[in-house]
Design an enzyme around this catalytic site. Structure first.
Site, PDB file in Angstrom:
ATOM      1  N   LEU A  10      46.367  45.970  45.768  1.00  0.00           N
ATOM      2  CA  LEU A  10      45.268  45.306  46.618  1.00  0.00           C
ATOM      3  C   LEU A  10      44.888  43.959  46.132  1.00  0.00           C
ATOM      4  O   LEU A  10      44.321  43.795  44.985  1.00  0.00           O
ATOM      5  CB  LEU A  10      43.917  46.314  46.579  1.00  0.00           C
ATOM      6  CG  LEU A  10      44.267  48.064  46.535  1.00  0.00           C
ATOM      7  CD1 LEU A  10      43.015  48.856  46.638  1.00  0.00           C
ATOM      8  CD2 LEU A  10      45.071  48.395  47.862  1.00  0.00           C
ATOM      9  N   GLY A  20      40.748  40.452  48.670  1.00  0.00           N
ATOM     10  CA  GLY A  20      39.357  40.384  48.404  1.00  0.00           C
ATOM     11  C   GLY A  20      39.040  38.728  48.232  1.00  0.00           C
ATOM     12  O   GLY A  20      40.219  37.909  47.690  1.00  0.00           O
ATOM     13  N   ARG A  52      32.664  35.639  43.184  1.00  0.00           N
ATOM     14  CA  ARG A  52      32.087  35.663  41.798  1.00  0.00           C
ATOM     15  C   ARG A  52      32.936  34.589  40.988  1.00  0.00           C
ATOM     16  O   ARG A  52      32.396  34.115  39.885  1.00  0.00           O
ATOM     17  CB  ARG A  52      31.843  36.794  41.234  1.00  0.00           C
ATOM     18  CG  ARG A  52      30.739  37.633  41.363  1.00  0.00           C
ATOM     19  CD  ARG A  52      30.439  38.761  40.614  1.00  0.00           C
ATOM     20  NE  ARG A  52      31.331  39.947  41.230  1.00  0.00           N
ATOM     21  CZ  ARG A  52      31.432  40.982  40.704  1.00  0.00           C
ATOM     22  NH1 ARG A  52      30.742  41.494  39.656  1.00  0.00           N
ATOM     23  NH2 ARG A  52      32.350  42.138  41.335  1.00  0.00           N
ATOM     24  N   LYS A  85      41.175  34.963  44.286  1.00  0.00           N
ATOM     25  CA  LYS A  85      41.014  35.795  42.802  1.00  0.00           C
ATOM     26  C   LYS A  85      42.350  35.969  42.324  1.00  0.00           C
ATOM     27  O   LYS A  85      42.773  35.849  41.326  1.00  0.00           O
ATOM     28  CB  LYS A  85      40.115  36.871  42.877  1.00  0.00           C
ATOM     29  CG  LYS A  85      39.797  37.450  41.557  1.00  0.00           C
ATOM     30  CD  LYS A  85      38.634  38.402  41.508  1.00  0.00           C
ATOM     31  CE  LYS A  85      38.720  39.522  42.423  1.00  0.00           C
ATOM     32  NZ  LYS A  85      37.975  40.532  42.126  1.00  0.00           N
ATOM     33  N   GLY A 115      36.395  48.164  52.246  1.00  0.00           N
ATOM     34  CA  GLY A 115      36.406  49.040  51.307  1.00  0.00           C
ATOM     35  C   GLY A 115      38.173  49.312  50.706  1.00  0.00           C
ATOM     36  O   GLY A 115      38.854  48.794  51.229  1.00  0.00           O
ATOM     37  N   GLU A 160      30.252  57.576  41.635  1.00  0.00           N
ATOM     38  CA  GLU A 160      29.784  56.183  41.267  1.00  0.00           C
ATOM     39  C   GLU A 160      28.444  56.327  40.750  1.00  0.00           C
ATOM     40  O   GLU A 160      27.606  57.060  40.678  1.00  0.00           O
ATOM     41  CB  GLU A 160      29.736  55.474  42.676  1.00  0.00           C
ATOM     42  CG  GLU A 160      31.068  55.635  43.303  1.00  0.00           C
ATOM     43  CD  GLU A 160      32.261  54.905  42.600  1.00  0.00           C
ATOM     44  OE1 GLU A 160      31.917  54.124  41.933  1.00  0.00           O
ATOM     45  OE2 GLU A 160      33.440  55.302  42.835  1.00  0.00           O
ATOM     46  N   ASN A 215      36.620  39.418  37.556  1.00  0.00           N
ATOM     47  CA  ASN A 215      35.768  39.043  38.716  1.00  0.00           C
ATOM     48  C   ASN A 215      35.069  37.813  38.615  1.00  0.00           C
ATOM     49  O   ASN A 215      34.488  37.300  39.709  1.00  0.00           O
ATOM     50  CB  ASN A 215      34.480  40.306  38.817  1.00  0.00           C
ATOM     51  CG  ASN A 215      34.879  41.365  39.313  1.00  0.00           C
ATOM     52  OD1 ASN A 215      35.317  41.893  40.120  1.00  0.00           O
ATOM     53  ND2 ASN A 215      34.565  42.513  38.522  1.00  0.00           N
ATOM     54  N   ALA A 244      63.254 -11.248  18.477  1.00  0.00           N
ATOM     55  CA  ALA A 244      61.806 -11.022  18.538  1.00  0.00           C
ATOM     56  C   ALA A 244      61.021 -11.779  19.564  1.00  0.00           C
ATOM     57  O   ALA A 244      61.330 -13.285  19.607  1.00  0.00           O
ATOM     58  CB  ALA A 244      61.212 -11.059  17.194  1.00  0.00           C
TER      59      ALA A 244
END
Length: 456
Positions: A8, A11, A15, A22, A77, A153, A225, A420
């Site tokens: 998954l 998203g 944040r 992410k 979801g 939850e 997150n 030089a």
């Protein structure tokens, strides 16, 4: 049984406060999602489906054809994300592992063991769980007579359930066909109007199916997150990589201040001094000493070589060579064997032949340097005319005097010297001494006259 994974990774990750998706945030040399994919592949899963949505094209550019893709255009979801992923494998049979693209610490070994337990026990689903001291905010694993009976939850917990410290990691093994059946009955009849994968567990239990759990260490379940959590998992991944290097025979003097990226390879008996950063596809040979305070990115280092207090980017360094302190090797630099690249030396797009000495305060750019060349202090290869870069060629056994300017394009033939302070603009023949400076003129009593003028 055939193995599949659904990762998954759709998203947005608000944040993170970042333009980078992410799952593509970097940790210890790789994107978060790549760590997850590596674990899946390491567990023997050959068909991996990544569910993408936010910054989908960036995800595809990064993972390319290593995986299959499914799209979740609306964030409805975790259950909804799994539904989208199942479209790619819905006709298959076997075991499917659901993983989170922002949880990079799960190991292949743990996944292999979990899959084995899941299949041997004939479970329709196996929930990967862990135990925490403070479970606030997590879904609790509620058991009855030792068996999981539901996942509740935080917002729905009663006082007794609030005390449960075994939590849901958000990762699962499913019998693919039974998951597909349960997803058809999944609804979004909840306050958030979303489809939750945890409801699939309740559906399967309601069907009388066996649902098991596999408990693993908290560390392996940690997700990301925000940038604070990103730093935390990055530190854990780096600690693992440093430990692995030491187990393979590398001496790391101070593991706490050493960074070793995921693509780095180091030979045995090499010593890594404190505050050293090794990145990208850097490869270091045996019996080297790297650091302290050194950063190497996509570099290849030979054997018995030292690099101290220096930076190297996309460069190659040979055997028995010493680099530093305070040297800077820019891209496309190739340094041969038994060479000294000393303090405040900068090399760029240059090939340096074996046995050459560039001891200090020198810039060599866009140059081909032969063997056994000696650069005096303060030499500058003047490679840029304001419009184009030009090449300098210095053949074997040359001696470049201090404070020489070699104005490209120019060639110094074999065995030649430059005096030089010379500014060399023309080819120097083999074995010649090139002097390109004004003749010294001494003005007698000049300082006394100057002082008298000031007094008057």
């Amino acid at each position: 049984m055939e193995l599949y994974s659904l990762i998954l990774a759709a998203g947005e990750g608000k944040r993170m406060k970042s333009k980078i998706a992410k799952p593509l945030q970097p940790a210890a040399g790789k994107a978060l999602v790549e760590w997850v994919l590596d674990a899946a592949e390491g567990a023997g899963i050959k068909r991996n489906v990544v569910i993408i949505g936010h910054k989908a094209e960036d995800m595809k550019d990064y993972l390319k054809d290593r995986v299959q893709y499914a799209y979740q255009y609306e964030q409805l979801g975790t259950g909804h994300a799994v539904m989208q992923g199942m479209t790619a494998i819905s006709e298959e049979e076997g075991t499917v592992v659901v993983l989170s693209g922002d949880s990079p610490l799960m190991t292949a070994e743990t996944l292999r063991t979990c899959i084995k337990v899941h299949e041997e026990e004939g479970c329709a689903a196996t929930v990967i769980t862990t135990v925490v001291d403070d479970p606030f905010g997590y879904g609790r694993i509620v058991r009855k007579e030792g068996e999981i009976c539901r996942i509740v939850e935080q917002k729905d917990t009663n006082e007794e359930e609030k005390q449960i410290c075994e939590i849901n990691s958000g990762m699962y093994c499913f019998d693919l066909k039974k998951l597909h059946s349960a997803l058809k009955r999944l609804t979004n009849e909840n306050a958030q109007g979303e489809y939750y994968i945890t409801d699939v567990i309740e559906i399967l239990l309601g069907d009388g199916e066996k649902v098991g759990t596999y408990q693993t260490a908290l560390e392996e379940t940690l997700g990301v997150n925000d940038k604070v959590q990103l730093a935390a998992v990055d530190a854990i991944l780096n600690r693992r990589l440093v430990k692995q290097a030491m187990l393979e025979g590398v001496t790391v003097v101070d593991p706490a201040t050493t960074r070793i990226g995921a693509g780095v390879k180091i030979g045995c008996d090499t010593v890594i001094q404190p505050n050293t950063i090794l990145e990208g596809k850097t490869v270091i040979g045996e019996d080297c000493e790297i650091g302290p305070n050194t950063r190497l990115t996509n570099c290849v280092i030979g054997n018995n070589t030292e690099v101290a207090f220096s930076v190297g980017i996309e460069s190659k360094i040979g055997d028995r060579t010493h680099v530093g302190p305070f040297a800077y090797l820019r891209p496309n630099t190739v340094v041969g064997d038994e060479i000294k690249v000393g303090d405040f030396v900068e090399l760029k797009n240059a090939t340096i032949g074996n046995g050459t000495k560039i001891a200090h305060l020198t810039y060599v750019g866009d140059a081909q340097v032969g063997e056994r060349v000696n650069f005096g202090c303060g030499t500058v290869v003047v490679n840029y005319d304001g419009v184009h870069k030009h090449k300098t060629i210095i053949e074997d056994d040359c001696f470049i005097g201090c404070n020489s300017n070699l104005v490209s394009p120019v060639t110094i033939k074999k065995g030649a010297y430059t005096a030089a302070g010379s500014t060399i603009t023309d080819m120097v023949p083999e074995g010649a001494l090139a002097i390109a400076r004004s003749r010294q003129v001494n003005k007698e009593s000049w300082t006394g006259k100057k002082r008298k003028q000031k007094e008057d």
